[in-house]
Design a protein around this motif. Structure first.
Motif, PDB file in Angstrom:
ATOM      1  N   LEU A  56       8.667   4.444  -4.438  1.00 24.30           N
ATOM      2  CA  LEU A  56       8.168   4.799  -5.549  1.00 24.30           C
ATOM      3  C   LEU A  56       7.158   3.950  -5.886  1.00 24.30           C
ATOM      4  N   ILE A  57       7.486   2.564  -5.347  1.00 25.26           N
ATOM      5  CA  ILE A  57       6.173   1.628  -5.883  1.00 25.26           C
ATOM      6  C   ILE A  57       5.339   1.056  -4.716  1.00 25.26           C
ATOM      7  N   GLN A  58       5.327   1.950  -3.859  1.00 27.07           N
ATOM      8  CA  GLN A  58       4.602   1.656  -2.618  1.00 27.07           C
ATOM      9  C   GLN A  58       2.932   1.207  -2.972  1.00 27.07           C
ATOM     10  N   PRO A  59       2.412   2.229  -3.602  1.00 29.45           N
ATOM     11  CA  PRO A  59       0.980   1.908  -3.976  1.00 29.45           C
ATOM     12  C   PRO A  59       0.810   0.733  -4.860  1.00 29.45           C
ATOM     13  N   TYR A  60       1.809   0.141  -5.486  1.00 29.06           N
ATOM     14  CA  TYR A  60       1.601  -1.061  -6.482  1.00 29.06           C
ATOM     15  C   TYR A  60       2.401  -2.168  -5.718  1.00 29.06           C
ATOM     16  N   VAL A  61       2.590  -2.306  -4.756  1.00 28.92           N
ATOM     17  CA  VAL A  61       3.419  -3.468  -3.819  1.00 28.92           C
ATOM     18  C   VAL A  61       2.745  -4.916  -4.263  1.00 28.92           C
TER      19      VAL A  61
END
Length: 72
Positions: A56-61
């Protein structure tokens, strides 16, 4: 005392979807909090999501990645 609505629970983490994670990331990127503790609470929440829901957080890592640093 921390309110239960602010606690990081499995149920709270499970309730996140693409829209709610995008809102959390926007708040962190804008860094416009009334107190430093409010920003820290969001960062801890994103960190918990990174551990328990990494897809879920891949784009915001980039918001949870930390470079090693030397305190000296």
């Amino acid at each position: 005392m921390v309110e239960s609505s602010l606690s990081i629970t499995p149920e709270r983490l499970a309730a996140f979807d693409d829209a709610s994670i995008a809102e959390l990331a926007r708040r962190l990127e804008d860094d416009d909090y009334p107190t430093p503790f409010a920003g820290l609470a969001d960062w801890h929440l994103l960190r918990a999501l990174a551990i328990h829901r990494p897809d879920l957080i891949q784009p915001y890592v980039h918001l949870v990645d930390q470079e090693p640093f030397d305190e000296e």
